[in-house]
Design a protein around this motif. Sequence first.
Motif, short mmCIF file in Angstrom:
data_model
loop_
_atom_site.label_atom_id
_atom_site.label_comp_id
_atom_site.label_asym_id
_atom_site.label_seq_id
_atom_site.Cartn_x
_atom_site.Cartn_y
_atom_site.Cartn_z
N ALA A 121 52.67 76.81 56.55
CA ALA A 121 51.35 76.17 56.59
C ALA A 121 51.37 74.92 55.71
O ALA A 121 51.35 75.03 54.48
N PRO A 122 51.41 73.73 56.30
CA PRO A 122 51.46 72.51 55.49
C PRO A 122 50.13 72.24 54.80
O PRO A 122 49.07 72.56 55.34
N SER A 123 50.19 71.67 53.61
CA SER A 123 48.97 71.29 52.91
C SER A 123 48.85 69.77 52.82
O SER A 123 47.77 69.24 52.65
N GLU A 124 49.97 69.06 52.92
CA GLU A 124 49.95 67.60 52.92
C GLU A 124 51.25 67.10 53.51
O GLU A 124 52.25 67.82 53.58
N MET A 125 51.22 65.85 53.96
CA MET A 125 52.43 65.21 54.51
C MET A 125 52.55 63.83 53.91
O MET A 125 51.56 63.17 53.63
N ASN A 126 53.78 63.38 53.75
CA ASN A 126 54.05 62.07 53.18
C ASN A 126 55.30 61.54 53.85
O ASN A 126 56.33 62.22 53.88
N LEU A 127 55.24 60.35 54.41
CA LEU A 127 56.41 59.73 55.02
C LEU A 127 56.60 58.35 54.42
O LEU A 127 55.73 57.49 54.52
N ILE A 128 57.73 58.17 53.75
CA ILE A 128 58.06 56.89 53.12
C ILE A 128 59.25 56.29 53.87
O ILE A 128 60.27 56.95 54.05
N VAL A 129 59.08 55.07 54.29
CA VAL A 129 60.18 54.31 54.88
C VAL A 129 60.58 53.29 53.83
O VAL A 129 59.71 52.63 53.24
N LYS A 130 61.88 53.19 53.57
CA LYS A 130 62.36 52.23 52.56
C LYS A 130 63.19 51.15 53.25
O LYS A 130 63.88 51.42 54.22
N GLY A 131 63.06 49.94 52.73
CA GLY A 131 63.80 48.82 53.31
C GLY A 131 63.33 47.53 52.68
O GLY A 131 63.03 47.49 51.48
N THR A 132 63.22 46.47 53.49
CA THR A 132 62.81 45.17 53.02
C THR A 132 61.53 44.77 53.75
O THR A 132 61.48 44.79 54.97
N CYS A 133 60.50 44.40 52.99
CA CYS A 133 59.23 44.01 53.59
C CYS A 133 59.34 42.62 54.24
O CYS A 133 60.32 41.90 53.99
N ASP A 134 58.36 42.27 55.05
CA ASP A 134 58.41 40.99 55.75
C ASP A 134 58.41 39.79 54.80
O ASP A 134 59.05 38.79 55.05
N LYS A 135 57.72 39.91 53.66
CA LYS A 135 57.68 38.82 52.68
C LYS A 135 59.06 38.58 52.07
O LYS A 135 59.51 37.45 51.92
#
Length: 138
Positions: A121-135
Amino acid sequence: MKVQVEQKLVDKKINPTAMRLLVLDLLLQQNSAISLSDIEKNLEPADRTTIYRTLKTFEEKGLTHTIDDGTGTPKYALCPEECDDHEHHDLHVHFYCNSCKETFCLPNSKIPDVMLPNGFAPSEMNLIVKGTCDKCKN
């Protein structure tokens, strides 16, 4: 501008104290998520504990959400309007830029459904993508 900031607090049923107005105004000026330390630096000589309590109140009322971007320092960002004190509706992807070290909310990039085994039973979710931003890429 001050009236708009105060109205945002009132709409979320948050008493608009001077510190809450300052913290919200600062958050509204950000293009990326911000840490407690950075908020504290911007609001010197404000008390760290008061700022932290303000952020916790904002999160409880659905005004902000906390992002764990893997750096060990939580970041804070404003929630979508539909978040409230009962439920957050901010299941979106977050992006951490390895170059500028900023964390961005990507509200149009939703976290995909995850099929969990029975009994989980999930209580929260978090998805982080790492890389280089457009700036930084340009």
